[in-house]
Structure formats: structure tokens, C-alpha cells
Design an enzyme around this catalytic site. Structure first.
Site, PDB file in Angstrom:
ATOM      1  N   GLN A   1      20.586  -7.576 -39.775  1.00 19.76           N
ATOM      2  CA  GLN A   1      21.460  -8.528 -39.104  1.00 19.76           C
ATOM      3  C   GLN A   1      22.235  -9.421 -40.071  1.00 19.76           C
ATOM      4  O   GLN A   1      23.244  -9.999 -39.696  1.00 19.76           O
ATOM      5  CB  GLN A   1      20.644  -9.389 -38.130  1.00 19.76           C
ATOM      6  CG  GLN A   1      20.110  -8.563 -36.967  1.00 19.76           C
ATOM      7  CD  GLN A   1      19.318  -9.379 -35.970  1.00 19.76           C
ATOM      8  OE1 GLN A   1      18.122  -9.570 -36.142  1.00 19.76           O
ATOM      9  NE2 GLN A   1      19.968  -9.877 -34.941  1.00 19.76           N
TER      10      GLN A   1
ATOM     11  N   ARG B   1      11.246 -16.784 -42.340  1.00 21.07           N
ATOM     12  CA  ARG B   1      10.805 -15.472 -41.874  1.00 21.07           C
ATOM     13  C   ARG B   1      11.982 -14.505 -42.013  1.00 21.07           C
ATOM     14  O   ARG B   1      13.003 -14.673 -41.339  1.00 21.07           O
ATOM     15  CB  ARG B   1      10.359 -15.596 -40.410  1.00 21.07           C
ATOM     16  CG  ARG B   1      10.014 -14.289 -39.744  1.00 21.07           C
ATOM     17  CD  ARG B   1       9.500 -14.518 -38.322  1.00 21.07           C
ATOM     18  NE  ARG B   1       9.242 -13.257 -37.675  1.00 21.07           N
ATOM     19  CZ  ARG B   1      10.053 -12.668 -36.791  1.00 21.07           C
ATOM     20  NH1 ARG B   1      11.172 -13.257 -36.411  1.00 21.07           N
ATOM     21  NH2 ARG B   1       9.725 -11.509 -36.276  1.00 21.07           N
TER      22      ARG B   1
ATOM     23  N   HIS C   1      11.874  -4.614 -39.003  1.00 19.09           N
ATOM     24  CA  HIS C   1      12.673  -5.224 -37.940  1.00 19.09           C
ATOM     25  C   HIS C   1      13.815  -4.238 -37.630  1.00 19.09           C
ATOM     26  O   HIS C   1      14.975  -4.519 -37.844  1.00 19.09           O
ATOM     27  CB  HIS C   1      13.195  -6.595 -38.385  1.00 19.09           C
ATOM     28  CG  HIS C   1      13.711  -7.475 -37.289  1.00 19.09           C
ATOM     29  ND1 HIS C   1      13.268  -8.778 -37.101  1.00 19.09           N
ATOM     30  CD2 HIS C   1      14.637  -7.265 -36.323  1.00 19.09           C
ATOM     31  CE1 HIS C   1      13.914  -9.318 -36.086  1.00 19.09           C
ATOM     32  NE2 HIS C   1      14.758  -8.419 -35.595  1.00 19.09           N
TER      33      HIS C   1
ATOM     34  N   GLU D   1       8.699  -7.009 -32.641  1.00 18.90           N
ATOM     35  CA  GLU D   1       9.063  -6.577 -31.285  1.00 18.90           C
ATOM     36  C   GLU D   1       9.024  -5.064 -31.104  1.00 18.90           C
ATOM     37  O   GLU D   1      10.068  -4.426 -30.842  1.00 18.90           O
ATOM     38  CB  GLU D   1      10.455  -7.130 -30.921  1.00 18.90           C
ATOM     39  CG  GLU D   1      10.553  -8.630 -30.997  1.00 18.90           C
ATOM     40  CD  GLU D   1      11.907  -9.179 -30.546  1.00 18.90           C
ATOM     41  OE1 GLU D   1      12.828  -8.378 -30.305  1.00 18.90           O
ATOM     42  OE2 GLU D   1      12.044 -10.397 -30.441  1.00 18.90           O
TER      43      GLU D   1
ATOM     44  N   ASN E   1       7.647 -14.054 -29.685  1.00 17.70           N
ATOM     45  CA  ASN E   1       9.086 -14.303 -29.546  1.00 17.70           C
ATOM     46  C   ASN E   1       9.374 -14.518 -28.065  1.00 17.70           C
ATOM     47  O   ASN E   1       9.095 -13.642 -27.243  1.00 17.70           O
ATOM     48  CB  ASN E   1       9.903 -13.099 -30.047  1.00 17.70           C
ATOM     49  CG  ASN E   1       9.796 -12.926 -31.549  1.00 17.70           C
ATOM     50  OD1 ASN E   1       9.151 -13.721 -32.240  1.00 17.70           O
ATOM     51  ND2 ASN E   1      10.433 -11.893 -32.070  1.00 17.70           N
TER      52      ASN E   1
ATOM     53  N   TYR F   1      12.298 -15.898 -25.181  1.00 20.00           N
ATOM     54  CA  TYR F   1      13.681 -16.313 -24.897  1.00 20.00           C
ATOM     55  C   TYR F   1      13.911 -16.696 -23.434  1.00 20.00           C
ATOM     56  O   TYR F   1      14.773 -17.496 -23.134  1.00 20.00           O
ATOM     57  CB  TYR F   1      14.656 -15.193 -25.277  1.00 20.00           C
ATOM     58  CG  TYR F   1      14.774 -15.027 -26.778  1.00 20.00           C
ATOM     59  CD1 TYR F   1      15.688 -15.775 -27.507  1.00 20.00           C
ATOM     60  CD2 TYR F   1      13.936 -14.162 -27.475  1.00 20.00           C
ATOM     61  CE1 TYR F   1      15.787 -15.650 -28.885  1.00 20.00           C
ATOM     62  CE2 TYR F   1      14.026 -14.021 -28.856  1.00 20.00           C
ATOM     63  CZ  TYR F   1      14.950 -14.769 -29.557  1.00 20.00           C
ATOM     64  OH  TYR F   1      15.043 -14.652 -30.916  1.00 20.00           O
TER      65      TYR F   1
ATOM     66  N   GLU G   1      10.029 -16.506 -32.926  1.00 18.59           N
ATOM     67  CA  GLU G   1      11.462 -16.546 -32.594  1.00 18.59           C
ATOM     68  C   GLU G   1      11.648 -17.286 -31.289  1.00 18.59           C
ATOM     69  O   GLU G   1      10.921 -17.038 -30.318  1.00 18.59           O
ATOM     70  CB  GLU G   1      12.052 -15.142 -32.382  1.00 18.59           C
ATOM     71  CG  GLU G   1      12.418 -14.411 -33.620  1.00 18.59           C
ATOM     72  CD  GLU G   1      13.062 -13.053 -33.311  1.00 18.59           C
ATOM     73  OE1 GLU G   1      13.736 -12.904 -32.272  1.00 18.59           O
ATOM     74  OE2 GLU G   1      12.862 -12.149 -34.129  1.00 18.59           O
TER      75      GLU G   1
ATOM     76  N   TRP H   1      22.903  -6.887 -32.824  1.00 20.32           N
ATOM     77  CA  TRP H   1      22.626  -5.524 -32.368  1.00 20.32           C
ATOM     78  C   TRP H   1      23.759  -4.963 -31.504  1.00 20.32           C
ATOM     79  O   TRP H   1      24.897  -4.997 -31.952  1.00 20.32           O
ATOM     80  CB  TRP H   1      21.244  -5.497 -31.679  1.00 20.32           C
ATOM     81  CG  TRP H   1      20.196  -6.108 -32.573  1.00 20.32           C
ATOM     82  CD1 TRP H   1      19.526  -7.290 -32.371  1.00 20.32           C
ATOM     83  CD2 TRP H   1      19.720  -5.602 -33.840  1.00 20.32           C
ATOM     84  NE1 TRP H   1      18.666  -7.531 -33.429  1.00 20.32           N
ATOM     85  CE2 TRP H   1      18.758  -6.521 -34.332  1.00 20.32           C
ATOM     86  CE3 TRP H   1      19.996  -4.463 -34.613  1.00 20.32           C
ATOM     87  CZ2 TRP H   1      18.092  -6.342 -35.544  1.00 20.32           C
ATOM     88  CZ3 TRP H   1      19.335  -4.273 -35.819  1.00 20.32           C
ATOM     89  CH2 TRP H   1      18.399  -5.206 -36.263  1.00 20.32           C
TER      90      TRP H   1
HETATM   91  O1  IFM Z   1      18.549 -11.037 -32.598  1.00 16.46           O
HETATM   92  C1  IFM Z   1      17.365 -10.686 -31.962  1.00 16.46           C
HETATM   93  C2  IFM Z   1      16.272 -10.399 -32.957  1.00 16.46           C
HETATM   94  O2  IFM Z   1      16.642  -9.415 -33.862  1.00 16.46           O
HETATM   95  C3  IFM Z   1      15.026  -9.959 -32.263  1.00 16.46           C
HETATM   96  N1  IFM Z   1      14.654 -10.876 -31.210  1.00 16.46           N
HETATM   97  C4  IFM Z   1      15.670 -11.281 -30.291  1.00 16.46           C
HETATM   98  C5  IFM Z   1      16.895 -11.765 -31.032  1.00 16.46           C
HETATM   99  C6  IFM Z   1      17.979 -12.205 -30.030  1.00 16.46           C
HETATM  100  O3  IFM Z   1      18.346 -11.139 -29.234  1.00 16.46           O
END
Ligand code: IFM
Length: 466
Positions: A31, A88, A132, A177, A306, A308, A372, A427
């Protein structure tokens, strides 16, 4: 230290976090790094996927990304300026072991060697994620994660990195993930390598977990000093939309495939029976061999979480049917009418409290770190490039508060990492979605801390004083 309301100087739960709470920021190799053909790196599945017409918004690629490979010292200075304890980051497998087999590539390792030294020189702990999502393309050509051999290739690669950096890096995450690698990559086809087969995805799940276990066992055995080994899962809440049997079953199934399919083998040494039954009904079985579950459940020192969004599920579609056209049970995400981020994800901070408390209850004895959490919003820079991202500040503050509440409720939560340090390649959304605390002007590669970066720095400082 046990959290206690008595130590609170204000009414803000953030003020109950102890000085020992670990704060960090996170990124991942593909990324941000760019430099995809430098220093001997070979293509990963993402380099290939980005070239598939229509796979990524605007045909974006990680070829340049944030050019972190060339700007690493400047980026480490930014991290240090935030005053966080840890950074990280992930290691690009095809940089360190081109093609995914054989000896280490010294030029690839040298980059991470310099990064680790630069971080330590600034007083920032390196927190390494080994995978990752950037699988070497050669390994995908040989079958990818659905092939059992990839798990062994991963453990070999992990040891190349561990042998090179283990003298200075204490905290190691095997996978980031695995649900995304397996399900988005091999079933939904939205991520590299873009396959769409449930059987492949479930085989990938098992081999990712096996790779985690193999690597964990080998790193533990090779460690000469204290190490902290773990894995990071993307987890959510899955509640039934109503109390109907169909909705409750939809929530059970969603939680089963999204969370327990990973948590149970890792932390209890067994796949969940109800999920195995759901899969069997689809003609899919997990390719477990004798001894695999012992390997997969190798003890871990930390569980990375993680988070969200939180979701509601229904077992009936909008027309009231409980089966889809293929005869499968309906599992529908029901909108809750909550505000959303630019990803369309509903904002539900209390879900993080619920999740952490539930994990502490159902899988006791494993310290957790939120590895995250963060949000993409439609950032509007001013003439100087500064973004007054009050929406992101509010998102972060509410989620840090939610983690603090989970601690107050007894969950063993030891740290929080904001996603992400920088705007970066999101992504399949390319550069369209910005998660950074720091804005990246992709024309000039200028970094401009947003208001959220300043808020984060001040919050870390405030909690440190406790
Ligand atoms: O950008 C991603 C990350 O690579 C993995 N977890 C979720 C993030 C947001 O979509």
C-alpha cells in the site's frame, strides 16, 4: 495495571487508559512502498491483479504508491513526531524472497534492516507483520494459498525475516486479516488473485492458518530473547436484525464464517462444528490433516484485532424469502441507518467495545491489541494542503473511547494502532479512498499531517502523563 474508574481525572474513558497503553500507527508494504521492480523484488499477486482491466478503480497500481521505499527516513521522522510507541508495517515477501522460494535477497532484507534501525534510532518499536497480502506471483502460479505447500513456503520465508531482524524486533504478526486473503481473494474475487471458488477459499483459509502455526512454532523455537508472537484478524459484530429464527441463524452463520472460523482453530484448536456443517451443506470441506490443528493452535502472545464497523444480519431477503436462487440460506446485511465513512461502512464505535469484551470472555487469556482502526472520508485540503478532518478525529476518538470502555469492562486490551499513517493504495479502490492521518499529495509525494494526526499526537501525550 488493572483499569479502574477511580483513576479517571475526567469523565472521558480515554483518561482511564494507563501510561503503559501502547499507541501506534500502521501501514502495509504494497500500500505504501512503490519501487515494485527495485532491489530484486519480483511481482506479487497484487502487481498482477492491478493489471486486470476493471479490477482496481481507475486502473491504479502500487507501482509508486507513497514512494515510501525511497522516502523511508522522512516517514519514520513523521511517525516519531506523532510520539507513538510503535510502528506496525509489513514485509513484502517478493522483496525478501523473490519468487517465494530459496535464499533471502540481501537487497530486499537490507531495506527492512534500515527501517528497523531507523525506527529504533527514533525510539519507536518496530511491529512486523510478515504477510499483508502480497503473495509472490510464482507461488500463486503454483496453486496459491489453496495449495498446502504455500503454508510451508510461508514458514520458510518467515524464518528468513526472523533470522535477519529477530535481534531487534520483538513483536511479530504472522498474517494480517486471513479472512480477506482467503474470502476476498479466492471467493468474492474482489482482491488478488481474483478467484471465485468457495472450496479454494476454504482451503486457502486452512493453509493460511497452517502457515501461521508453522511460522509461530519455528519463530518461538528460534527466539533467543523475549518475543511477542501473534496474528491479526479483521473482526466485526454480527447481530440479528430481529429476534426471528432466520435472522438469528444468519447472524450466527456470519459470525461463524467471519470470526469463529479463525478464532476457534487458533485459540481452541478446533474448527467450529456449526460452520463445518454450513460448509458441508455447500459441498465444501476444510482440508485438515492429522496434527494440523495442534500446529495452528500454537500459543500466541497477542491477538491483533482490526475493527472498522459492526453489522446487523437478516435471514430473509427484501421479498421475504429465506433462500436465494441457488437454494442457499439468505445472509443479508441490514443497514442500521447510521452515518457511514467514504467506504460506505456504518460507524458503530460501541461495536468495538462489544467485540473486545466478547473476545475476552470467549477466548480468555490472550492479550489483545487493536492493530487497525480508522476511516476513509472525503478529505478537502485547503490551499496549503491541510485537511481539517474533524470527521476522522471524531471517528478515532469514539473508537479509542470504545477500546477504553472495553478495558473498564475487563477486556485485556493493551494497545491501539490507527490505520493508517499515510493515505495509501486502498486495494480495489486504488487511491480513491484516503485513510491517512497524514495526507499524501500523490503529484508531489508531499506529506501533510491532517488535524487527526495532531489530535492523535496530543491524545498519546495526554495518556502518557497518567
Ligand atoms: O487498507 C486496509 C488494510 O490493508 C487492511 N485492513 C483494512 C484497511 C482498510 O480497508
Amino acid at each position: 495495571m488493572k483499569p479502574s474508574a477511580a483513576t479517571t481525572a475526567t469523565d472521558d474513558p480515554i483518561d482511564t487508559l494507563p501510561a503503559s497503553f501502547r499507541w501506534g500507527v500502521a501501514t502495509s508494504s504494497y500500500q505504501i512502498e512503490g519501487a515494485v521492480a527495485e532491489g530484486g523484488r519480483t511481482p506479487s499477486i497484487w502487481d498482477t491483479f492491478c493489471r486486470v482491466p476493471g479490477a482496481v478503480t481507475d486502473g491504479d497500481t502500487g507501482d509508486v504508491a507513497c514512494d515510501h521505499y525511497h522516502r523511508m527516513p522522512q516517514d519514520v521522522a513523521l511517525i516519531a513526531g506523532l510520539g507513538v510507541d510503535a510502528y506496525r508495517f509489513s514485509v513484502a515477501w517478493p522483496r525478501v524472497q523473490p519468487g517465494g522460494r530459496g535464499p533471502a535477497n540481501p537487497a530486499g532484507l537490507a531495506f527492512y534492516d534500515r527501517l528497523v534501525d531507523e525506527l529504533l534510532g527514533h525510539g519507536v518499536d518496530p511491529w512486523v507483520t510478515l504477510y499483508h497480502w502480497d503473495l509472490p506471483q510464482e507461488l500463486e502460479d503454483a496453486g496459491g494459498w489453496p495449495a498446502r505447500d504455500t503454508a510451508y513456503r510461508f514458514a520458510d520465508y518467515a524464518m528468513l525475516v526472523f533470522d535477519a531482524l529477530g535481534d531487534r524486533v520483538r513483536t511479530w504478526t504472522t498474517l494480517n486479516e486471513p479472512w480477506c486473503s482467503a474470502m476476498l481473494g479466492y471467493y468474492h474475487g474482489q482482491h488478488a488473485p481474483g478467484r471465485q471458488d468457495l472450496g479454494d477459499a476454504i482451503a486457502a483459509t486452512h493453509h493460511l492458518l497452517l502457515g501461521h502455526g508453522l511460522a509461530t512454532g519455528r519463530m518461538r523455537a528460534a527466539a533467543t530473547g523475549p518475543v511477542e508472537l501473534g496474528i491479526t484478524l479483521n473482526l466485526s459484530t454480527a447481530a440479528p436484525a430481529t429476534d426471528s429464527a432466520a435472522d438469528r441463524d444468519a447472524a450466527r452463520a456470519a459470525d461463524g464464517q467471519g470470526a469463529r472460523l479463525y478464532l476457534d482453530p487458533l485459540l481452541r484448536g478446533a474448527y467450529p462444528e456449526d460452520v463445518l456443517a454450513d460448509l458441508a451443506a455447500e459441498g465444501v470441506r476444510v482440508p485438515v490433516r492429522p496434527g494440523d490443528l495442534e500446529v495452528i493452535s500454537a500459543p500466541v502472545d497477542v491477538l491483533g484485532v482490526n475493527y472498522y464497523f459492526g453489522q446487523l444480519f437478516s435471514g430473509v431477503d427484501e421479498d421475504g424469502r429465506e433462500r436465494d436462487e441457488d437454494g442457499r440460506p439468505v445472509r443479508r446485511v441490514v443497514p442500521q441507518g447510521l452515518p457511514t465513512t467514504a467506504m460506505g461502512w456504518e460507524i458503530r464505535p460501541e461495536g468495538l467495545t462489544e467485540l473486545l469484551v466478547r473476545l475476552g470472555r470467549d477466548y480468555p487469556g490472550v492479550p489483545m491489541v487493536v492493530t487497525e482502526n480508522g476511516a476513509a472520508f472525503e478529505d478537502r485540503p485547503d490551499a496549503d494542503g491541510f485537511v481539517a478532518d474533524d470527521d476522522r478525529v471524531a471517528y478515532l476518538a469514539e473508537h479509542v473511547r470504545a477500546a477504553a470502555r472495553a478495558r473498564l469492562a475487563g477486556a485485556d486490551v493493551r494497545g491501539y494502532f490507527a490505520w493508517s499513517l499515510l493515505d495509501n493504495f486502498e486495494w480495489a479502490y486504488g487511491y480513491d479512498k484516503r485513510f491517512g492521518l497524514v495526507r499524501v499529495d500523490y503529484d508531489t509525494q508531499r506529506r501533510i499531517p491532517k488535524r487527526s494526526a495532531l489530535w492523535y499526537r496530543d491524545t498519546v501525550r495526554r495518556v502518557r502523563r497518567h
